[in-house]
Design a protein around this motif. Structure first.
Motif, PDB file in Angstrom:
ATOM      1  N   GLU A 103       0.823  -1.203   0.000  1.00  0.00           N
ATOM      2  CA  GLU A 103       0.000   0.000   0.000  1.00  0.00           C
ATOM      3  C   GLU A 103       0.863   1.261   0.000  1.00  0.00           C
ATOM      4  OE1 GLU A 103      -3.725   1.724   2.620  1.00  0.00           O
ATOM      5  OE2 GLU A 103      -2.019   0.866   3.667  1.00  0.00           O
ATOM      6  N   LEU A 104       1.896   1.293   0.860  1.00  0.00           N
ATOM      7  CA  LEU A 104       2.780   2.451   0.917  1.00  0.00           C
ATOM      8  C   LEU A 104       3.570   2.620  -0.374  1.00  0.00           C
ATOM      9  CD1 LEU A 104       4.105   2.162   4.586  1.00  0.00           C
ATOM     10  CD2 LEU A 104       2.442   3.795   3.695  1.00  0.00           C
ATOM     11  N   ARG A 107       2.595   1.780  -3.412  1.00  0.00           N
ATOM     12  CA  ARG A 107       1.695   2.317  -4.415  1.00  0.00           C
ATOM     13  C   ARG A 107       1.530   3.831  -4.244  1.00  0.00           C
ATOM     14  NH1 ARG A 107      -3.103   1.119  -3.488  1.00  0.00           N
ATOM     15  NH2 ARG A 107      -3.865   1.864  -5.475  1.00  0.00           N
ATOM     16  N   ARG A 108       1.412   4.272  -2.994  1.00  0.00           N
ATOM     17  CA  ARG A 108       1.289   5.705  -2.749  1.00  0.00           C
ATOM     18  C   ARG A 108       2.575   6.433  -3.147  1.00  0.00           C
ATOM     19  NH1 ARG A 108      -1.753   6.296   3.145  1.00  0.00           N
ATOM     20  NH2 ARG A 108      -3.653   5.153   2.596  1.00  0.00           N
ATOM     21  N   SER A 129       2.692   6.812  -6.904  1.00  0.00           N
ATOM     22  CA  SER A 129       1.804   7.876  -7.350  1.00  0.00           C
ATOM     23  C   SER A 129       2.413   9.245  -7.074  1.00  0.00           C
ATOM     24  CB  SER A 129       0.451   7.746  -6.652  1.00  0.00           C
ATOM     25  OG  SER A 129      -0.413   8.782  -7.032  1.00  0.00           O
ATOM     26  N   TYR A 130       3.002   9.426  -5.902  1.00  0.00           N
ATOM     27  CA  TYR A 130       3.586  10.707  -5.531  1.00  0.00           C
ATOM     28  C   TYR A 130       4.775  11.041  -6.426  1.00  0.00           C
ATOM     29  CZ  TYR A 130       5.971  14.300  -2.798  1.00  0.00           C
ATOM     30  OH  TYR A 130       6.602  15.442  -2.413  1.00  0.00           O
ATOM     31  N   ASN A 152      -5.380   7.941  -7.836  1.00  0.00           N
ATOM     32  CA  ASN A 152      -4.050   7.606  -7.312  1.00  0.00           C
ATOM     33  C   ASN A 152      -3.263   6.685  -8.242  1.00  0.00           C
ATOM     34  OD1 ASN A 152      -4.395   9.101  -4.924  1.00  0.00           O
ATOM     35  ND2 ASN A 152      -5.502   7.421  -3.957  1.00  0.00           N
ATOM     36  N   ASN A 197       2.464   2.642 -11.754  1.00  0.00           N
ATOM     37  CA  ASN A 197       1.297   2.226 -10.991  1.00  0.00           C
ATOM     38  C   ASN A 197       0.002   2.344 -11.799  1.00  0.00           C
ATOM     39  OD1 ASN A 197      -0.052   1.434  -8.691  1.00  0.00           O
ATOM     40  ND2 ASN A 197      -0.351   3.539  -7.989  1.00  0.00           N
TER      41      ASN A 197
END
Length: 529
Positions: free
Chosen positions: A53-54, A56-57, A60-61, A106, A128
């Motif tokens: 999960e982290l 993937r974030r 995106s960032y 996202n 992603n």
């Protein structure tokens, strides 16, 4: 490299699913500060879930704020699992359709792209994407055994970056608990080579059982629950259906319906709805799309629009500028960026910057051979609202659907409450000075564009740099020629242009650019082949 297939030991007997403790996952996800003690108390699977999960974030960032320097090398990889003998040798397959919803905010794209030119297919995964995360969930739950082949996955629609969907449908071949039933590919094993042709056994299954026969569903895998346990909260499976062995989510989709949501602001919604009717029917939309290799090579830009309506869906009588409007467009298929470019033109008309005649001008491809320079609407407000099929019978697990709607409701409350807070501030400012309403209306209107402002001229026909269809076709041929030259496929090049009775884009003489030894006698092969 993380091994996400930690639950293979759970598979025994009837290949029962690996049970995830959703309450425990929710417990640690609600913690703002993940201290050492909390992380130390998590089991291995929860830690893997958190890391993915982290990651993937982070993807995106990094792509959003530093795209030039991000190459995806630090992504969490999902290797092909070491599938147990039970799954490899004793599992039947079944072709099913899955309907799911997602918010694309996202993600960097929808499609999953893998380079076929690398020795390791998993080393060139694109950034992603929604489909990549979905396929990782299928792989993690061992419903498929490879990211790159054997499952014949097809999608109903390929949405742009940050576009959403409430009715995306994919068709895919997955593991099944059943020995017979509609869509069951009897005696087909996960590691066997197969094609998409319908065999006698497959046809017999489809003749023996009806697609709406649910008598065997109790013994089947709970696809909704399995996938929703492995998917992030912004992707939820809401239904599934068995399908025939040659079913295609792409080609068997009768129509696709999109909605573009926006606030009324200063737009003349009634005028927009009136002018939108000009899109209905069969038209050439070459001036409303981005010309890529695929559509340029085919040269077919004609599409039939079934409906195109602009209407108010949630009216705010106190502050009409906040009235929620939606443009609904339904057709069998669309071109790249077509809907967002159509919306840009409708906004130009609705704001008074362009006359309604501009739509007629752009649809007249003889009069307008090159599309003008104009802004593209933001994708976050676009949603693929519906897809229509004949040969499916949707079914769902009640508890899984209840869990999915709970997740969506919680996310809605989170966003809607924040929006209400901002609207409350807006009202307070109007109470101070009502004359500032015009600035608020303008801001709501321009929010559909990336730079948040109107431009003059809106549609600049003089500065249009888009290629004409003929130029795009020629560019596509040049790219193909360049690739063939790099690979040494000289004979293929000559045969292609002889068959097309066409000239060579590369100096008009292919043979002069190719080594003499590359041309064997008739029927032979070049050395590079």
């Amino acid at each position: 490299m993380l091994n996400l297939f930690i639950g293979k030991s759970c598979y025994s007997g009837q290949l029962s699913r690996c049970v995830h403790t959703s309450s425990r996952i929710h417990e640690y996800k609600t913690k703002k500060n993940l201290n050492f003690q909390l992380l130390n108390n998590l089991d291995h699977e929860q830690l893997v879930y958190r890391v993915v999960e982290l990651q993937r974030r982070l993807d995106s960032y990094q792509m959003q704020y530093d795209p030039k320097h991000f190459n995806g090398k630090d992504k969490v990889r999902v290797p092909v699992p070491d599938v147990s003998d039970i799954i490899r040798k004793r599992s039947n397959l079944r072709k099913i359709a899955l309907k799911f919803v997602y918010t694309g905010w996202n993600y960097q794209s929808y499609p999953f792209e893998v380079s076929r030119n690398r020795k390791s297919h998993l080393n060139n995964i694109e950034t992603n994407s929604v489909e990549r995360v979905f396929m990782e969930a299928l792989l993690r739950q061992q419903l498929i055994i490879s990211l790159t082949g054997g499952h014949f996955m097809e999608r109903a629609g390929r949405t742009d970056k940050s576009v959403n969907s409430s009715a995306q449908v994919i068709s895919v071949i997955v593991r099944s608990n059943l020995d017979e039933g509609y869509g069951v590919l009897k005696n087909k094993r996960l590691y066997e080579e197969r094609d998409e042709t319908t065999t006698t056994d497959d046809a017999t299954q489809e003749e023996k059982y009806r697609i709406d026969d649910t008598s065997l569903d109790e013994g089947e895998l709970n696809y909704m629950q399995l996938l929703n346990e492995a998917l992030p909260e912004d992707i939820r499976v809401v239904a599934w259906s068995p399908v025939r062995s040659n079913f295609s989510a792409r080609f068997d989709c009768n129509s696709r319906e999109y909605k573009y949501l926006f606030r009324q602001g200063t737009y003349d919604v009634d005028l927009m709805n009136e002018q939108a009717k000009k899109f209905v029917g069969e038209n050439d939309f070459r001036n409303f799309c981005k010309k890529n290799n695929e559509n340029s090579q085919k040269g077919d830009m004609i599409r039939s629009m079934y409906t195109c309506d602009v209407e108010r869906v949630e009216i705010d009588p106190v502050h009409p500028e906040f009235t929620l409007c939606a443009t609904t467009i339904r057709a069998r298929g669309f071109l790249l960026n077509q809907i967002r470019k159509m919306m840009s033109v409708l906004f130009a008309v609705g704001s008074g910057h362009e006359d309604g005649d501009v739509i007629d001008q752009l649809l007249d491809v003889r009069r307008t051979t090159r599309s003008p320079a104009y802004k593209l609407c933001v994708p976050e407000k676009l949603i693929m609202a519906n897809t229509h099929f004949d040969d499916v019978h949707w079914r769902y697990d009640h508890q899984s659907l209840a869990d999915a709607i709970r997740v969506v409701a919680q996310r809605y409350d989170n966003y809607a409450t924040r929006a209400d807070v901002l609207k409350h501030m807006y009202r307070g400012m109007l109470e101070q000075d009502a004359t500032v309403r015009e600035a608020g209306e303008l801001a709501l209107s321009t929010s559909v564009f990336p730079d948040k402002k109107f431009s003059e001229p809106w549609l600049d026909f003089d500065r249009g740099t888009a290629r004409t269809l003929e130029e795009a076709k020629e560019k596509t041929k040049e790219r193909q020629l360049r690739r063939d030259l790099e690979k040494g496929n000289y004979r293929t090049i000559i045969e292609r242009y002889e068959n097309e009775d066409n000239h060579c884009p590369a100096n008009g003489n292919i043979e002069a650019s190719c080594p003499a030894e590359s041309f064997p006698a008739a029927g032979g092969q070049s050395k590079s082949e």
